[in-house]
Each structure stands twice: as structure tokens, then as C-alpha cells.
Design a protein around this motif. Structure first.
Motif, PDB file in Angstrom:
ATOM      1  N   CYS A 204       7.797 -20.736  52.745  1.00 61.04           N
ATOM      2  CA  CYS A 204       6.401 -20.279  52.899  1.00 61.04           C
ATOM      3  C   CYS A 204       6.530 -18.821  53.734  1.00 61.04           C
ATOM      4  CB  CYS A 204       5.535 -21.164  53.407  1.00 61.04           C
ATOM      5  SG  CYS A 204       5.486 -22.828  53.024  1.00 61.04           S
TER       6      CYS A 204
ATOM      7  N   PRO B 152       3.449 -23.197  57.882  1.00 60.57           N
ATOM      8  CA  PRO B 152       2.735 -23.894  59.012  1.00 60.57           C
ATOM      9  C   PRO B 152       3.605 -24.503  59.711  1.00 60.57           C
ATOM     10  CG  PRO B 152       1.926 -24.151  56.696  1.00 60.57           C
ATOM     11  CD  PRO B 152       2.947 -23.487  56.698  1.00 60.57           C
ATOM     12  N   CYS B 153       4.920 -24.872  59.461  1.00 61.73           N
ATOM     13  CA  CYS B 153       5.685 -25.525  60.197  1.00 61.73           C
ATOM     14  C   CYS B 153       6.352 -24.823  61.476  1.00 61.73           C
ATOM     15  CB  CYS B 153       6.959 -26.105  59.351  1.00 61.73           C
ATOM     16  SG  CYS B 153       7.970 -24.580  58.746  1.00 61.73           S
TER      17      CYS B 153
ATOM     18  N   VAL C  49       8.726 -31.528  53.211  1.00 61.32           N
ATOM     19  CA  VAL C  49      10.012 -31.457  52.879  1.00 61.32           C
ATOM     20  C   VAL C  49      11.065 -31.482  53.873  1.00 61.32           C
ATOM     21  CG1 VAL C  49       9.131 -29.530  51.291  1.00 61.32           C
ATOM     22  CG2 VAL C  49      10.221 -29.117  53.409  1.00 61.32           C
ATOM     23  N   LYS C  50      10.648 -31.814  54.995  1.00 62.90           N
ATOM     24  CA  LYS C  50      11.359 -31.847  56.059  1.00 62.90           C
ATOM     25  C   LYS C  50      12.124 -33.217  56.303  1.00 62.90           C
ATOM     26  CE  LYS C  50      10.593 -27.942  58.497  1.00 62.90           C
ATOM     27  NZ  LYS C  50      10.522 -27.094  59.973  1.00 62.90           N
TER      28      LYS C  50
ATOM     29  N   CYS D  15      12.637 -26.772  49.977  1.00 62.56           N
ATOM     30  CA  CYS D  15      11.572 -26.167  50.969  1.00 62.56           C
ATOM     31  C   CYS D  15      11.075 -24.782  50.414  1.00 62.56           C
ATOM     32  CB  CYS D  15      12.257 -25.637  52.117  1.00 62.56           C
ATOM     33  SG  CYS D  15      11.142 -24.645  53.164  1.00 62.56           S
ATOM     34  N   MET D  16       9.505 -24.551  50.575  1.00 61.78           N
ATOM     35  CA  MET D  16       8.934 -23.507  49.768  1.00 61.78           C
ATOM     36  C   MET D  16       9.220 -22.374  50.503  1.00 61.78           C
ATOM     37  SD  MET D  16       7.462 -25.049  47.218  1.00 61.78           S
ATOM     38  CE  MET D  16       8.291 -26.663  47.206  1.00 61.78           C
TER      39      MET D  16
ATOM     40  N   TYR E 144       4.236 -29.655  52.344  1.00 62.55           N
ATOM     41  CA  TYR E 144       5.036 -30.125  51.216  1.00 62.55           C
ATOM     42  C   TYR E 144       5.658 -31.272  51.634  1.00 62.55           C
ATOM     43  CZ  TYR E 144       3.386 -25.686  49.738  1.00 62.55           C
ATOM     44  OH  TYR E 144       2.540 -24.389  49.542  1.00 62.55           O
TER      45      TYR E 144
ATOM     46  N   CYS F  82       3.867 -29.569  57.781  1.00 65.68           N
ATOM     47  CA  CYS F  82       4.429 -29.065  56.597  1.00 65.68           C
ATOM     48  C   CYS F  82       3.649 -29.703  55.454  1.00 65.68           C
ATOM     49  CB  CYS F  82       5.787 -29.299  56.531  1.00 65.68           C
ATOM     50  SG  CYS F  82       6.512 -28.918  54.641  1.00 65.68           S
TER      51      CYS F  82
HETATM   52  S1  SF4 Z   1       9.208 -26.638  55.716  1.00 66.01           S
HETATM   53 FE1  SF4 Z   1       7.250 -26.910  54.690  1.00 66.01          FE
HETATM   54  S2  SF4 Z   1       6.096 -25.455  55.522  1.00 66.01           S
HETATM   55 FE2  SF4 Z   1       7.865 -24.906  56.358  1.00 66.01          FE
HETATM   56  S3  SF4 Z   1       8.309 -23.255  54.917  1.00 66.01           S
HETATM   57 FE3  SF4 Z   1       9.178 -25.178  54.136  1.00 66.01          FE
HETATM   58  S4  SF4 Z   1       7.743 -25.745  52.563  1.00 66.01           S
HETATM   59 FE4  SF4 Z   1       6.864 -24.305  54.175  1.00 66.01          FE
END
Ligand code: SF4
Ligand code: SF4
Lengths: 226, 452
Positions: free
Chosen positions: A70, A74-75, A113-114, A67-68, A111, A109
Motif C-alpha cells: 500500500c 495501515p500496517c 497478508v502478514k 502484499c499490496m 488484506y 492490515c
Molecule cells: S501488509 Fe497489508 S497494509 Fe501493509 S502494505 Fe501489505 S497489504 Fe498493505
């Protein structure tokens, strides 16, 4: 304090050690092959493959993708119940008992990633013994993702407190960073000039994924030099 | 088929289904109940095992439930919105239509509103929405606006029904307590009519912005994300137009069915179908305009991620659905409805059904392709709905039919008093109204100059 990660793609061999370490460390469920084929594989740390060029001159690159975390996630913005949120140290966390499973954060998200618990997670008898007691096992119907091994932060903080000192670099390491045989993953405080991630993040090779979206990822990649 | 010897009430046709429902009514109800019970079982099974029983996966984490949610709420715009606009604009021909339309809204809204709950991985945690709810989330806006819309539109359905319920009460139709209770001791005095008129006027005006907001906000659920294919400013109006479009189609289908089943040819005349189908045609053109604008801007910008979704719809895996949608929503209605020869009841029925299918496909095309094409190098997602999802869709449709049949069993689907009012008063008032806005006669066209 702003926890972040630098992944040096020059060093990364794509061995997948981080993927395995993450899976074990965080009790990420292993799904049945049939489910996996449907696209329900659960990975907090994934290894993505990019193909460059055409067949005879094909070049395959791989990069690990957590997970970035961020800085403008946005999530968390869309979650209706604050089951996912950014804490003061910059870690984007999930509160499993509060998540209603609407999967809006997954849709938001950029990316991807979830992961979602489509079924109640199950462990095969042999693997059950390896479950990490520090990490809660997720219930059915909730969303989960990389937490930067936040349980280790908890432990490190308590350890430091009992020794009457401040947190030092290296006290808190994510499982992927610790396990990487090539030393490609470095973890630390991006705002602390004493931490390696701080100087690495200012490297001319530093780049972030989908930077133009303004999500400000705290996972920084160091580009390969050919 | 025995005919009523002497109609005791002038609008006997409208009351007949209530005073003696045929046997087939009970057969259909039984079949629908069986489907609904089975759907209930399928849903409980899903709650027990988890959403794994559906075809959703990563990255296509939204499927039928969200598609049907948008679709059903869209259909609901038939009613209140159209009926309010027609009432507000004093369109006389609305009289036999408004009630039918409003009933659609109330029932479909209840079904649509349940869909996000069906979609939850943890429906048992619904209450978190109240004590942990974040007003910053578009999902919360949605809950607020749908609740407001449901409240306003049920009241808006009920209030004009009071005089009709009183008619039923006075005729001693069977569950007497029901009509006694619901008629609110309506006597039809002048004072009561005044209050009723005022209440309807207020609701009419209130309901329109609420209805528009509902579908705008549903579009925001998508448009507030930064995902390719969703992050679009046109989505609000696009969804509203689509909603009204599918709503009109749904009314037309129902009108045709009721006309046939209850022999309402005296009330639902060709002119009604003609007017409404012209409206449908206009909405079809508008829908095309919006779709064209939406996709052309995406294509022209040529942003790589946007293009991936675009090509996926245009010539990729979703192309068959995309082009069927264009055919159903635009080509077919255009051909059938713009030609007077085909703008007949069967032609309108085909066009309406095709629009309903097309609008469902539109929801599918909005939800799935954006999710199936993530930005990072993942494999393209797949989504194949399972038995569970199909059943819940079928169950939703069955609840709608059952709900409508139950309504028609106990209340007139065409407003009796409004028809009577129309017969007695409107001819006069309409002539007056028309002459009030027609240009005054000019001397050189009128031979005689009596009045000036
Ligand atoms: S789940 Fe996606 S949007 Fe949320 S912090 Fe991680 S990479 Fe960012
Ligand atoms: S799935 Fe859970 S964490 Fe994600 S938006 Fe819904 S409630 Fe929040």
C-alpha cells in the motif's frame, strides 16, 4: 520509482505456480499439517477463492494475493518500533531483527497478508538444501510478509552498476511474476512510462482490492471479461 | 474465636489482621505461590518455544493476553478514579472504601501492564521500544499513559497511608524497619496534615484525567485501525465506561469478602453497599446505552464487512458469548439492583460477579470477532485458548489475590486516620457544608423569622 504489480485475472488460471515459487524463493517456512489446520499456514503469496452464485450456477474465481504494498499502509502506521516501513521505492519492508512480535501490524492490515512465526521455522532435511541463501531465514516470534523479492532488486542494482548502466525493465522481477506460466503477473515501475505495468495499470479493466479504504495498493488487478 | 479483651486502639478491628494474621493466611499464600510458580514455568516455556504454544493463529492473532490486558486495566479504574471522584465530591461515606479501591488499582495495573509483554513474540527485544520507539503508534501512547497512571496512582495510594503507617510504627508492629521507613517520620503535626491535604488534593485532580486517558488510549489501539467492529469513534468513552463499571463491581466483591473475613461489619455498613450498588446500576444502564449506540449504528449502516462481524456476534459463532454478556452486564444487574428486596449483600455479590464476567466477555467480543472475520475471502478464523493461556490468566488472578493479601497483611485496608477524622470532625463540617448550599429558608415556610 514506485514498484508495483499488475495481475491479469483474465490470464490467471489459478494454477498456484506463483504460490510455490514465492515459497521457495523466500524460504517461507513449511509448517506441520496440524499447525496448518489451526490457521498457521505461512504464505506470502496466497491463492484466494471467491464463490459466486448458488450451487448449480456456482462460479468459482481465484486470484493470487501478495502484499499490496500500500502507498498508505495501515500496517506501518501502527508499528511501535518501525520494524515495518515503506521505503523510498514504495516497497513495504520488514526488519526482522527489530520486530518485537506485537502483531499489531497484522491486526491493522485490511488484506490480512502478514504471517507470524509461531515457532522457530524448521526445514525437513531434503528441503534444507533448497534454502535460498539470498533471503534471511526468519526467527521465531517475528512477523513476515511479501517483500516484492527485494533481495532481487539488490542483486539487479549491483549487476546494473557493475555493467555501468541503469536498471532496465526485466532486470528486477519478482519470483511469482517470473514463474507464472500464463504471464498473468507483470512487475515493474508504476511511475515509469516505459514499463508495461504503467500502461496496464491505466487499463479500463484495472481495479484494486478494497480501494475505498484509501490504502492505495500498488498491486493492481485486471478484471476478467466474461 | 477469642475476642480481644479490651481493644487497645479504638479502631482495633482494622489493625487486627496486621497484628495477628491467622494460620489460614499462610495456607492461602502457599497455594497462591504454587500457582504463581507454575505460571512462571508455563510462561518461560512459551518464551522458549514461541507463541505457538498458545491458541492464537492467523487471522486471530490476538487472544487472551490482549483480552486480559484490557480487562485488568479496566478493573484498575475502580480504584483511583472512584476514590478520587468520591474524595473530590466530599462524599462522606467514602471513608472506609477509598483505600480498598486504590489498592486494587495499584496491583491490577501492575498485572495488566505486564500483559502486552507476555503477548510479545520477542519479549527479549522490549528495549527496542525505547531506542526505536515510534511515537506515532498507539502502543507507545499506551506505554506512556500506563506508566503515568501507575506512578500517579501508587503515590496517591501511598500518601494517605502515611498517618496509618505511623500508627503502626508507634504501636511497635513487627517489621519495625518497614514502618519506620515508610512513615517518613510522620508526627501528625498540623503543618504535616496541611502538606498531606495539599498533596492529596493535587493528586486527586491529576489522577482523574490520567485515568480517563488510559482507557481511552487502550480503545484507540483498536479504533485507530480501519477494521470492521473496531473503527469506531465511540470506543474511547465506551471503554472508559466499561472500565469504571467493572471496577465498581470488583470493589464491591472485595468489600463483601473483607467484611466477612475480617469482621468489618462496623465499618462497611449496608449503606455503603447500597450507594455503590446504585452506582453500579447506573453504570450498567450507561453501558447498555453505549453498547446499543455502537451496534445500532453499525447495523443501520449495513456496510457488508461490518455486518459480517455484527452477525457473527449476534447470531453466529459468538452469539452465546454476546448474549451472555448482555445478560451479565445488563439484565441481571438491572433485575437484582433495581429492586430493594434483592439489593442485599448476596444480591449485590451476584450482580457484581456477573458484571465482572460480563465485562471480561465484552473484551473477548471486541477482540476476537473482528480479527476472525477478515475482509478478503479467507475462511473465518478460529481461536481456542490453550492451557498456557488459561494458566497465565489464572496466574494473573493469583498474583492479584496474593498482592491484596500481602497488602492487607501489612497495612490496614481501611484508612484508620480518615475514619477517625470522620468521627471527630466531619459531622460538624458536613452540617455546615449542607447548610451552605441549601436554599436559605423562606419567610413564608418558617413560622418564626428570627434570622432575617
Ligand atoms: S501488509 Fe497489508 S497494509 Fe501493509 S502494505 Fe501489505 S497489504 Fe498493505
Ligand atoms: S509485529 Fe513487528 S512489524 Fe508488526 S507492528 Fe509489531 S513490531 Fe512492528
Amino acid at each position: 520509482m514506485k514498484w508495483g504489480m499488475v495481475i491479469d485475472l483474465q490470464k490467471c488460471t489459478g494454477c498456484g505456480e506463483c504460490v510455490a515459487a514465492c515459497k521457495l524463493e523466500n524460504n517461507v517456512a513449511i509448517v506441520e499439517p496440524k499447525e496448518s489446520e489451526m490457521g498457521r499456514t505461512m504464505l506470502w503469496m496466497d491463492m484466494l477463492t471467491v464463490y459466486e452464485g448458488e450451487y448449480p450456477r456456482l462460479r468459482v474465481r481465484q486470484f493470487p494475493r501478495p502484499c499490496m504494498h500500500c502507498d498508505h499502509p495501515p500496517c506501518t502506521k501502527v508499528c511501535p518500533v518501525r520494524a515495518t516501513y515503506k521505503n523510498e521505492e514504495g516497497i513495504v519492508a520488514q526488519i526482522y531483527p527489530q520486530c518485537i512480535g506485537c502483531r499489531y501490524c497484522m491486526a491493522a492490515c485490511p488484506y490480512t497478508v502478514k504471517s507470524f512465526n509461531w515457532y522457530k521455522p524448521e526445514w525437513a532435511p531434503g528441503i534444507r538444501e533448497t534454502v535460498n541463501p539470498d533471503v534471511s531465514v526468519r526467527q521465531v516470534g517475528v512477523v513476515e510478509k511479501c517483500t516484492f523479492c527485494v533481495h532481487r532488486l539488490q542483486k539487479a542494482k549491483e549487476q546494473a552498476k557493475s555493467e555501468g548502466r541503469n536498471l532496465r525493465e526485466g532486470d528486477f522481477q519478482t519470483a511469482c511474476a517470473e514463474s507464472c506460466p500464463a504471464g498473468a503477473i507483470v512487475f515493474g515501475d508504476l511511475e515509469n512510462t516505459g514499463h508495461r505495468v504503467n500502461s496496464l495499470s491505466r487499463s479500463p479493466r484495472a481495479t484494486r482490492l478494497l480501494e475505498d479504504l484509501g490504502t492505495e495498493p500498488k498491486v493492481i488487478y485486471l478484471k476478467e471479461v466474461d | 474465636m477469642e475476642k480481644a479483651p479490651a481493644a487497645p486502639h479504638p479502631e482495633y478491628d482494622l489493625l487486627r489482621p496486621i497484628e495477628n494474621p491467622g494460620k489460614s493466611f499462610y495456607y492461602i499464600v502457599a497455594v497462591l505461590l504454587a500457582i504463581i510458580l507454575y505460571t512462571g514455568y508455563v510462561y518461560i516455556r512459551q518464551v522458549y518455544y514461541g507463541l505457538g504454544v498458545t491458541g492464537m493463529a492467523q487471522p486471530v492473532t490476538w487472544g487472551f493476553y490482549i483480552i486480559n490486558f484490557v480487562f485488568f486495566i479496566g478493573i484498575s479504574h475502580a480504584g483511583t478514579l472512584i476514590s478520587a471522584i468520591l474524595r473530590l465530591s466530599k462524599a462522606e461515606w467514602r471513608r472506609p472504601i477509598t483505600r480498598m479501591a486504590e489498592v486494587i488499582t495499584a496491583i491490577v495495573l501492575a498485572i495488566g501492564g505486564l500483559h502486552p509483554i507476555i503477548d510479545l513474540g520477542r519479549p527479549d527485544r522490549m528495549t527496542h521500544l525505547f531506542y526505536n520507539g515510534r511515537l506515532q503508534s498507539p502502543l507507545l501512547w499506551d506505554i506512556v499513559s500506563i506508566t503515568a497512571y501507575f506512578t500517579a496512582s501508587t503515590v496517591y495510594l501511598y500518601i494517605p497511608m502515611i498517618p496509618d503507617i505511623a500508627i503502626l510504627r508507634d504501636r511497635g508492629v513487627k517489621p519495625r524497619w518497614l514502618y519506620e521507613f515508610l512513615s517518613w517520620s510522620w508526627q501528625g503535626t498540623e503543618q504535616q496534615h496541611k502538606v498531606l491535604d495539599r498533596a492529596m488534593n493535587i493528586l486527586m485532580v491529576v489522577v482523574i484525567p490520567i485515568a480517563v486517558s488510559v482507557h481511552t488510549i487502550i480503545s484507540y489501539i483498536f479504533a485507530m485501525t480501519v477494521q470492521p467492529g473496531w473503527h469506531s469513534t465511540i470506543f474511547g468513552p465506551y471503554f472508559v465506561v466499561g472500565a469504571i463499571f467493572s471496577g465498581i463491581a470488583a470493589i464491591l466483591v472485595l468489600m463483601i469478602v473483607f467484611r466477612k473475613v475480617f469482621h468489618l461489619e462496623r465499618y462497611l455498613k449496608l449503606i455503603h453497599f447500597n450507594y455503590l450498588s446504585v452506582l453500579l446500576l447506573i453504570m450498567s444502564l450507561l453501558w447498555f446505552y453505549f453498547t446499543f449506540s455502537e451496534y445500532l449504528t453499525g447495523f443501520y449502516g449495513h456496510e457488508p464487512n461490518e455486518m459480517r462481524v455484527f452477525m457473527y456476534k449476534f447470531s453466529g459463532a459468538f452469539a452465546p458469548y454476546f448474549w451472555t454478556m448482555v445478560t451479565c452486564n445488563f439484565l441481571l444487574p438491572l433485575i437484582l439492583l433495581s429492586n430493594r428486596k434483592t439489593r442485599t449483600i448476596p444480591g449485590i455479590l451476584i450482580a457484581s460477579i456477573s458484571v465482572i464476567i460480563g465485562m471480561w466477555l465484552e473484551r473477548l467480543i471486541i477482540v476476537v470477532p473482528s480479527l476472525a472475520n477478515p475482509r478478503l475471502p479467507y475462511p473465518t478464523g478460529i481461536y481456542i485458548p490453550t492451557h498456557t493461556e488459561w494458566m497465565l490468566f489464572l496466574g494473573g488472578v493469583s498474583v492479584f489475590i496474593l498482592g491484596y493479601m500481602m497488602f492487607a497483611r501489612f497495612f490496614p485496608v481501611i484508612s484508620v486516620w480518615e475514619i477517625q477524622e470522620g468521627r471527630h470532625e466531619s459531622a460538624k463540617t458536613v452540617t455546615e457544608r449542607i447548610s451552605s448550599y441549601m436554599p436559605d429558608p423562606q419567610p413564608r415556610y418558617t413560622g418564626s423569622m428570627e434570622n432575617e
